[in-house]
Design a protein around this motif. Structure first.
Motif, PDB file in Angstrom:
ATOM      1  N   LYS A   7     -12.203  -8.587   3.561  1.00  0.00           N
ATOM      2  CA  LYS A   7     -11.774  -9.266   2.349  1.00  0.00           C
ATOM      3  C   LYS A   7     -10.262  -9.428   2.374  1.00  0.00           C
ATOM      4  O   LYS A   7      -9.551  -8.587   2.913  1.00  0.00           O
ATOM      5  N   PRO A   8      -9.740 -10.514   1.786  1.00  0.00           N
ATOM      6  CA  PRO A   8      -8.283 -10.707   1.747  1.00  0.00           C
ATOM      7  C   PRO A   8      -7.599  -9.550   1.020  1.00  0.00           C
ATOM      8  O   PRO A   8      -8.116  -9.011   0.044  1.00  0.00           O
ATOM      9  N   VAL A   9      -6.448  -9.161   1.524  1.00  0.00           N
ATOM     10  CA  VAL A   9      -5.685  -8.050   0.952  1.00  0.00           C
ATOM     11  C   VAL A   9      -4.273  -8.542   0.642  1.00  0.00           C
ATOM     12  O   VAL A   9      -3.678  -9.271   1.430  1.00  0.00           O
ATOM     13  N   HIS A  10      -3.745  -8.114  -0.507  1.00  0.00           N
ATOM     14  CA  HIS A  10      -2.364  -8.454  -0.845  1.00  0.00           C
ATOM     15  C   HIS A  10      -1.455  -7.345  -0.318  1.00  0.00           C
ATOM     16  O   HIS A  10      -1.583  -6.190  -0.709  1.00  0.00           O
ATOM     17  N   TRP A  11      -0.554  -7.708   0.585  1.00  0.00           N
ATOM     18  CA  TRP A  11       0.315  -6.716   1.214  1.00  0.00           C
ATOM     19  C   TRP A  11       1.699  -6.738   0.581  1.00  0.00           C
ATOM     20  O   TRP A  11       2.244  -7.801   0.274  1.00  0.00           O
ATOM     21  N   ASN A  12       2.259  -5.553   0.377  1.00  0.00           N
ATOM     22  CA  ASN A  12       3.646  -5.406  -0.030  1.00  0.00           C
ATOM     23  C   ASN A  12       4.507  -5.115   1.190  1.00  0.00           C
ATOM     24  O   ASN A  12       4.001  -4.750   2.249  1.00  0.00           O
ATOM     25  N   VAL A  13       5.809  -5.253   1.024  1.00  0.00           N
ATOM     26  CA  VAL A  13       6.718  -5.010   2.146  1.00  0.00           C
ATOM     27  C   VAL A  13       6.549  -3.589   2.682  1.00  0.00           C
ATOM     28  O   VAL A  13       6.586  -3.350   3.891  1.00  0.00           O
ATOM     29  N   ASP A  14       6.327  -2.634   1.776  1.00  0.00           N
ATOM     30  CA  ASP A  14       6.178  -1.237   2.214  1.00  0.00           C
ATOM     31  C   ASP A  14       4.909  -1.012   3.021  1.00  0.00           C
ATOM     32  O   ASP A  14       4.796  -0.012   3.745  1.00  0.00           O
ATOM     33  N   ASP A  15       3.940  -1.909   2.880  1.00  0.00           N
ATOM     34  CA  ASP A  15       2.691  -1.768   3.619  1.00  0.00           C
ATOM     35  C   ASP A  15       2.825  -2.210   5.087  1.00  0.00           C
ATOM     36  O   ASP A  15       2.042  -1.790   5.935  1.00  0.00           O
ATOM     37  N   VAL A  16       3.789  -3.083   5.355  1.00  0.00           N
ATOM     38  CA  VAL A  16       3.949  -3.630   6.696  1.00  0.00           C
ATOM     39  C   VAL A  16       4.499  -2.551   7.626  1.00  0.00           C
ATOM     40  O   VAL A  16       5.472  -1.875   7.319  1.00  0.00           O
ATOM     41  N   VAL A  17       3.846  -2.391   8.777  1.00  0.00           N
ATOM     42  CA  VAL A  17       4.289  -1.413   9.773  1.00  0.00           C
ATOM     43  C   VAL A  17       5.434  -2.017  10.577  1.00  0.00           C
ATOM     44  O   VAL A  17       5.275  -3.058  11.208  1.00  0.00           O
ATOM     45  N   VAL A  18       6.587  -1.361  10.540  1.00  0.00           N
ATOM     46  CA  VAL A  18       7.753  -1.819  11.288  1.00  0.00           C
ATOM     47  C   VAL A  18       8.023  -0.828  12.416  1.00  0.00           C
ATOM     48  O   VAL A  18       8.257   0.350  12.170  1.00  0.00           O
ATOM     49  N   THR A  19       7.954  -1.306  13.637  1.00  0.00           N
ATOM     50  CA  THR A  19       8.196  -0.466  14.814  1.00  0.00           C
ATOM     51  C   THR A  19       9.477  -0.921  15.492  1.00  0.00           C
ATOM     52  O   THR A  19       9.631  -2.101  15.804  1.00  0.00           O
TER      53      THR A  19
END
Length: 476
Positions: A7-19
């Motif tokens: 299902k579509p999910v609404h992502w926030n900036v904090d949810d994005v994995v930054v490596t």
């Protein structure tokens, strides 16, 4: 076309994995070193096929000795699914890096042991039996190596750079093969046949041990990074919460397993045709059947040149796949196989240096269309919770049943029928299988991994991902 049932999910900036880029580079290096070790062994074995035949199968006749030598090459693939079934789920539960360290030690140790085995003239039937045991050990460890290495890099890579970063895994593959091929070619050139058969053939196998130690060191250093510590913590939680659900999950997503297997078949049939069967086909099979041909040393040099071209081209195609998509490049490889398989093989049969080189080069170009795109395509077919298991099992079953046996199957068919065109028939069949799989594949370029949050290489990119998440989200 298959789409992940999410299902579509609404992502926030904090949810994005930054490596961080430094962590990504270390992850790529640690994963690629395993491929270097694995394909170093394949390069040594393929190029040393005539020598191994004399050391372990002397007195059995040319055809029987060739089939037996290729059979021992292929037998390692019979146990790869068992290695995948064991190490894949284990990596999903305890972490990728721990499993990759174990498989690295087993692979390097198995290759080193081959160099220690006495010849058939010294201990009789015990020599090929010991070689069989060593090959089984290598096959079992490889079953857990490649699928988890692909997963390892794919989970570290930002979504928009996964094609380029994943292609470096295959850069390691070709580096290992080239290293093995160069060492064998040098040994053939500087040693007499007596020296080669008594002790010279062992040296390239001994080199695998220091390669493996370097790989274990690199992977142990990567385990200290915060990114991987978080992955280990998540894996341990999955082990407690979802133990026993892997098989049921994989059964529910069986269409994705089949697509993965189809892509693995076209990729690896091409791979093993070029890297493990062609050295013998060019320097032994074709000259014995119709005379002429190129010398063994010339054949080896031409193979090395083709591999070097592929080595330099793969990262560029990986980067291109991040712009135009994985499927257009993979479709190009399928088209080359179906349309140009016969021209490739006929050029090689012509026996001239130019003809052999052009035939091998065309086959190599088809191969790199898959090698540059599949490491970033296949992991995206499975959700995070069973990615290691799904990829390892489907990859190794396909390789074991259809691709890894290419050398022994094609060699046996050529010997049985006398038809030198069997490599072309085999490549065309593989191309058709690949076309069917590509038809059902959803383009993975730029998409987040199934079951994972979006991944980015910087905070700015993370904010951009969130701003365009309607375009980036996986369809329901």
């Amino acid at each position: 076309m298959l789409t992940p049932p999410e299902k579509p999910v609404h992502w926030n900036v904090d949810d994005v994995v930054v490596t961080e880029p430094d962590v990504i580079r270390r992850a790529i290096g640690a994963a690629a070193i395993g491929n270097i070790t694995e394909w170093y062994d394949f390069g040594v074995y393929a190029y040393f096929e005539p020598t191994i035949k004399k050391v372990f199968f002397s007195g059995l006749g040319d055809t029987v000795g060739t089939v037996a030598t290729f059979g021992l090459f292929a037998v390692a693939f019979l146990v790869r699914p068992f290695g995948g079934m064991f190490f894949g789920p284990l990596a999903d539960r305890i972490g990728r890096n721990k499993v990759l360290a174990i498989t690295m030690i087993m692979m390097a140790g198995g290759t080193f042991v081959i160099g220690c085995i006495p010849s058939r003239a010294s201990i009789g039937i015990g020599a090929p039996l010991l070689l069989l045991v060593a090959r089984l050990l290598q096959g079992f460890s490889t079953g857990g190596e490649y699928g988890n290495a692909m997963t390892f890099i794919a989970e570290y890579a930002p979504d928009r750079k996964r094609g380029f970063l994943g292609s470096w895994l295959e850069f390691g593959t070709f580096t290992g093969y080239l290293l093995g091929a160069v060492l064998v070619t040098v040994a053939d050139a500087v040693l007499t046949e007596h020296q080669l058969l008594t002790w010279g053939w062992r040296i390239p196998f001994f080199v695998a041990l220091p390669l493996g130690l370097v790989g274990v060191y690199l992977r142990s250093k990567l385990a200290d990074t915060p990114a991987y510590a978080a992955l280990e913590k998540e894996s341990e939680k999955r082990e407690k919460d979802k133990a026993g659900k892997d098989i049921r999950t994989l059964l529910r997503i069986w269409p994705f397993l089949l697509v993965c297997m189809g892509l693995v078949i076209v990729w690896n049939v091409t791979n093993y045709m070029l890297t493990s069967y062609m050295p013998t086909y060019v320097s032994d099979t074709v000259p014995n059947a119709q005379g002429g041909g190129v010398s063994s040393t010339t054949s080896q040099v031409l193979q090395i040149i083709v591999m070097a071209v592929a080595l330099c081209t793969i990262p560029f195609l990986g980067r291109l796949s991040d712009r135009v998509g994985r499927k257009p490049i993979a479709w190009t490889g399928v088209g080359l196989l179906i349309v140009l398989a016969f021209p490739m093989v006929l050029l090689i049969q012509a026996g001239s240096v130019i003809g052999v080189f052009l035939g091998l080069l065309l086959m190599g170009l088809a191969l790199i269309c898959f090698s540059s795109t599949m490491p970033s395509t296949l992991p995206a077919l499975f959700p995070t919770e069973v990615r290691g298991a799904g990829l390892s099992v489907s990859f190794n079953v396909a390789v074991s049943l259809f691709a890894g046996t290419t050398s022994v199957a094609v060699g046996g068919l050529v010997g049985l029928t006398g038809d030198l065109n069997w490599p072309a028939y085999y490549l065309i069949a593989a191309g058709i299988v690949g076309a069917v799989a590509l038809w059902f594949l959803q383009e993975p370029n730029g998409r987040r991994m199934w079951g994972s949050a979006p991944a980015a290489g910087s905070q700015d990119e993370a904010r951009e991902v969130v701003e365009h998440q309607d375009r980036e989200a996986v369809p329901a």
